[in-house]
Design a protein around this motif. Sequence first.
Motif, PDB file in Angstrom:
ATOM      1  N   THR A  70      55.166  25.505  10.812  1.00 54.96           N
ATOM      2  CA  THR A  70      56.697  26.160   9.608  1.00 54.96           C
ATOM      3  C   THR A  70      56.564  27.058   9.982  1.00 54.96           C
ATOM      4  OG1 THR A  70      54.882  25.838   7.769  1.00 54.96           O
ATOM      5  CG2 THR A  70      55.416  23.785   7.990  1.00 54.96           C
ATOM      6  N   GLY A  71      55.929  28.293  10.461  1.00 53.29           N
ATOM      7  CA  GLY A  71      56.393  30.291   9.923  1.00 53.29           C
ATOM      8  C   GLY A  71      55.982  30.496   9.116  1.00 53.29           C
ATOM      9  N   VAL A  72      55.153  29.214   7.817  1.00 51.24           N
ATOM     10  CA  VAL A  72      55.035  30.511   7.023  1.00 51.24           C
ATOM     11  C   VAL A  72      53.367  31.444   6.813  1.00 51.24           C
ATOM     12  CG1 VAL A  72      53.602  29.460   4.742  1.00 51.24           C
ATOM     13  CG2 VAL A  72      55.672  28.562   5.841  1.00 51.24           C
ATOM     14  N   GLU A  73      53.371  32.033   6.280  1.00 48.08           N
ATOM     15  CA  GLU A  73      51.966  32.868   6.547  1.00 48.08           C
ATOM     16  C   GLU A  73      50.940  32.144   5.713  1.00 48.08           C
ATOM     17  OE1 GLU A  73      53.918  37.450   5.538  1.00 48.08           O
ATOM     18  OE2 GLU A  73      53.900  37.206   7.711  1.00 48.08           O
ATOM     19  N   VAL A  74      50.405  32.876   5.742  1.00 47.87           N
ATOM     20  CA  VAL A  74      48.770  32.264   5.320  1.00 47.87           C
ATOM     21  C   VAL A  74      47.941  33.495   5.486  1.00 47.87           C
ATOM     22  CG1 VAL A  74      49.469  29.931   5.620  1.00 47.87           C
ATOM     23  CG2 VAL A  74      48.284  31.010   7.218  1.00 47.87           C
ATOM     24  N   PRO A  75      46.893  33.627   4.234  1.00 42.64           N
ATOM     25  CA  PRO A  75      46.053  35.260   4.178  1.00 42.64           C
ATOM     26  C   PRO A  75      44.670  34.176   4.567  1.00 42.64           C
ATOM     27  CG  PRO A  75      46.262  33.870   1.933  1.00 42.64           C
ATOM     28  CD  PRO A  75      47.559  32.929   2.593  1.00 42.64           C
ATOM     29  N   ILE A  76      44.087  34.613   5.246  1.00 43.28           N
ATOM     30  CA  ILE A  76      43.050  34.407   6.618  1.00 43.28           C
ATOM     31  C   ILE A  76      42.334  35.026   5.829  1.00 43.28           C
ATOM     32  CG2 ILE A  76      41.436  33.663   8.731  1.00 43.28           C
ATOM     33  CD1 ILE A  76      44.383  33.498   9.813  1.00 43.28           C
ATOM     34  N   ASP A  77      40.415  34.624   5.014  1.00 40.36           N
ATOM     35  CA  ASP A  77      39.698  34.786   3.937  1.00 40.36           C
ATOM     36  C   ASP A  77      39.113  35.505   5.470  1.00 40.36           C
ATOM     37  OD1 ASP A  77      40.665  33.909   1.896  1.00 40.36           O
ATOM     38  OD2 ASP A  77      39.554  32.153   2.451  1.00 40.36           O
ATOM     39  N   PRO A  78      37.989  37.460   4.428  1.00 38.67           N
ATOM     40  CA  PRO A  78      36.970  37.703   5.955  1.00 38.67           C
ATOM     41  C   PRO A  78      36.028  36.562   5.984  1.00 38.67           C
ATOM     42  CG  PRO A  78      37.333  38.901   3.103  1.00 38.67           C
ATOM     43  CD  PRO A  78      38.145  37.168   3.425  1.00 38.67           C
ATOM     44  N   ARG A  79      35.574  36.660   7.359  1.00 39.00           N
ATOM     45  CA  ARG A  79      34.651  35.851   7.624  1.00 39.00           C
ATOM     46  C   ARG A  79      33.596  36.887   8.504  1.00 39.00           C
ATOM     47  NH1 ARG A  79      35.929  33.400  12.999  1.00 39.00           N
ATOM     48  NH2 ARG A  79      37.910  34.681  13.614  1.00 39.00           N
ATOM     49  N   ARG A  80      32.455  36.363   9.187  1.00 40.20           N
ATOM     50  CA  ARG A  80      31.829  36.930  10.230  1.00 40.20           C
ATOM     51  C   ARG A  80      31.593  36.234  11.043  1.00 40.20           C
ATOM     52  NH1 ARG A  80      26.076  37.202   7.302  1.00 40.20           N
ATOM     53  NH2 ARG A  80      25.862  39.000   8.547  1.00 40.20           N
ATOM     54  N   ALA A  81      31.948  36.083  12.423  1.00 39.26           N
ATOM     55  CA  ALA A  81      31.738  35.476  13.512  1.00 39.26           C
ATOM     56  C   ALA A  81      30.501  36.000  14.457  1.00 39.26           C
ATOM     57  CB  ALA A  81      32.800  35.959  14.603  1.00 39.26           C
ATOM     58  N   ILE A  82      30.414  35.457  15.165  1.00 36.34           N
ATOM     59  CA  ILE A  82      29.354  35.811  16.310  1.00 36.34           C
ATOM     60  C   ILE A  82      29.962  35.894  18.075  1.00 36.34           C
ATOM     61  CG2 ILE A  82      27.238  34.221  17.217  1.00 36.34           C
ATOM     62  CD1 ILE A  82      26.564  32.593  15.133  1.00 36.34           C
ATOM     63  N   THR A  83      29.201  36.956  18.359  1.00 33.87           N
ATOM     64  CA  THR A  83      29.589  37.255  20.178  1.00 33.87           C
ATOM     65  C   THR A  83      28.728  37.377  20.637  1.00 33.87           C
ATOM     66  OG1 THR A  83      29.566  39.667  19.245  1.00 33.87           O
ATOM     67  CG2 THR A  83      31.605  38.399  18.749  1.00 33.87           C
ATOM     68  N   PHE A  84      28.801  37.152  22.075  1.00 36.27           N
ATOM     69  CA  PHE A  84      27.205  36.534  23.248  1.00 36.27           C
ATOM     70  C   PHE A  84      28.387  37.591  24.002  1.00 36.27           C
ATOM     71  CE2 PHE A  84      26.299  34.772  27.358  1.00 36.27           C
ATOM     72  CZ  PHE A  84      24.789  34.658  26.368  1.00 36.27           C
ATOM     73  N   ILE A  85      27.143  38.342  24.545  1.00 39.36           N
ATOM     74  CA  ILE A  85      28.103  39.436  25.356  1.00 39.36           C
ATOM     75  C   ILE A  85      26.546  38.760  26.780  1.00 39.36           C
ATOM     76  CG2 ILE A  85      27.454  41.293  26.644  1.00 39.36           C
ATOM     77  CD1 ILE A  85      28.096  42.284  23.547  1.00 39.36           C
ATOM     78  N   PRO A  86      27.071  38.490  27.704  1.00 38.31           N
ATOM     79  CA  PRO A  86      25.761  37.731  28.803  1.00 38.31           C
ATOM     80  C   PRO A  86      25.291  38.660  29.569  1.00 38.31           C
ATOM     81  CG  PRO A  86      27.689  37.358  29.251  1.00 38.31           C
ATOM     82  CD  PRO A  86      28.134  38.138  28.081  1.00 38.31           C
ATOM     83  N   SER A  87      23.797  38.937  29.824  1.00 35.24           N
ATOM     84  CA  SER A  87      23.839  40.080  30.475  1.00 35.24           C
ATOM     85  C   SER A  87      23.662  40.377  32.161  1.00 35.24           C
ATOM     86  CB  SER A  87      22.236  39.372  31.052  1.00 35.24           C
ATOM     87  OG  SER A  87      21.525  38.326  31.394  1.00 35.24           O
ATOM     88  N   ASP A  88      23.443  40.780  32.726  1.00 36.91           N
ATOM     89  CA  ASP A  88      23.651  41.443  33.908  1.00 36.91           C
ATOM     90  C   ASP A  88      22.862  40.188  34.832  1.00 36.91           C
ATOM     91  OD1 ASP A  88      25.246  43.218  33.237  1.00 36.91           O
ATOM     92  OD2 ASP A  88      23.675  44.578  34.196  1.00 36.91           O
ATOM     93  N   VAL A  89      21.618  39.780  34.559  1.00 40.90           N
ATOM     94  CA  VAL A  89      21.093  38.699  35.262  1.00 40.90           C
ATOM     95  C   VAL A  89      22.228  37.445  35.124  1.00 40.90           C
ATOM     96  CG1 VAL A  89      18.988  37.219  35.395  1.00 40.90           C
ATOM     97  CG2 VAL A  89      18.861  39.737  34.643  1.00 40.90           C
ATOM     98  N   LEU A  90      22.800  37.255  34.048  1.00 43.05           N
ATOM     99  CA  LEU A  90      23.419  36.549  33.963  1.00 43.05           C
ATOM    100  C   LEU A  90      24.740  36.235  34.793  1.00 43.05           C
ATOM    101  CD1 LEU A  90      23.712  32.988  32.234  1.00 43.05           C
ATOM    102  CD2 LEU A  90      24.504  34.336  30.281  1.00 43.05           C
ATOM    103  N   ARG A  91      25.299  37.088  34.160  1.00 40.26           N
ATOM    104  CA  ARG A  91      26.625  37.140  35.019  1.00 40.26           C
ATOM    105  C   ARG A  91      26.216  36.979  36.853  1.00 40.26           C
ATOM    106  NH1 ARG A  91      30.625  40.742  32.258  1.00 40.26           N
ATOM    107  NH2 ARG A  91      29.444  40.926  30.134  1.00 40.26           N
ATOM    108  N   ALA A  92      25.670  37.613  36.746  1.00 41.46           N
ATOM    109  CA  ALA A  92      25.455  37.583  38.765  1.00 41.46           C
ATOM    110  C   ALA A  92      24.455  35.830  38.889  1.00 41.46           C
ATOM    111  CB  ALA A  92      23.956  38.125  38.847  1.00 41.46           C
ATOM    112  N   HIS A  93      23.982  35.310  38.415  1.00 46.96           N
ATOM    113  CA  HIS A  93      24.069  34.109  38.605  1.00 46.96           C
ATOM    114  C   HIS A  93      25.061  33.657  38.237  1.00 46.96           C
ATOM    115  CE1 HIS A  93      21.369  30.159  38.687  1.00 46.96           C
ATOM    116  NE2 HIS A  93      21.760  30.112  37.525  1.00 46.96           N
ATOM    117  N   LEU A  94      26.126  33.464  37.262  1.00 46.96           N
ATOM    118  CA  LEU A  94      27.016  33.054  37.286  1.00 46.96           C
ATOM    119  C   LEU A  94      28.011  32.911  38.181  1.00 46.96           C
ATOM    120  CD1 LEU A  94      27.429  32.533  33.633  1.00 46.96           C
ATOM    121  CD2 LEU A  94      26.951  30.572  34.476  1.00 46.96           C
ATOM    122  N   ASN A  95      27.924  34.201  39.079  1.00 47.00           N
ATOM    123  CA  ASN A  95      29.028  34.066  40.187  1.00 47.00           C
ATOM    124  C   ASN A  95      28.505  33.766  41.363  1.00 47.00           C
ATOM    125  OD1 ASN A  95      31.313  35.310  37.871  1.00 47.00           O
ATOM    126  ND2 ASN A  95      30.037  37.256  37.786  1.00 47.00           N
TER     127      ASN A  95
END
Length: 116
Positions: A70-95
């Motif tokens: 609809t294009g209608v603006e709505v307020p988004i409440d403040p919140r807490r979010a979880i972020t994940f940063i992979p280790s170099d070991v995990l990155r190497a394993h995935l790649n």
Amino acid sequence: MARKNVIRTDLIDAVCQKIDLSRTEAAEMVSQVVGEICDSLAAGESVKLSGFGTFHVRDKAERVGRNPKTGVEVPIDPRRAITFIPSDVLRAHLNQSSTPAFGDPKDSEFEERRTA
């Protein structure tokens, strides 16, 4: 290849097989570890699992969003979010890849197509 989610019972089965515990003991161990991670994150602490990565809690401010339909603006409440940063070991394993990606110069088919 179909993707598969690893669920709590998969973790319990892996613990049972790796360290020879009963299913009940493994379930309790997995629950305690997950519970400790959740409690630490809820308290605003970061959780670092060596060789795996780090979970951080990030506070997000209130902002204005827009309903895409609809294009209608709505307020988004403040919140807490979880972020994940992979280790170099995990990155190497995935790649690491057992089969070269399409277009990889190490791929003999790629060489044949390139020289043809």
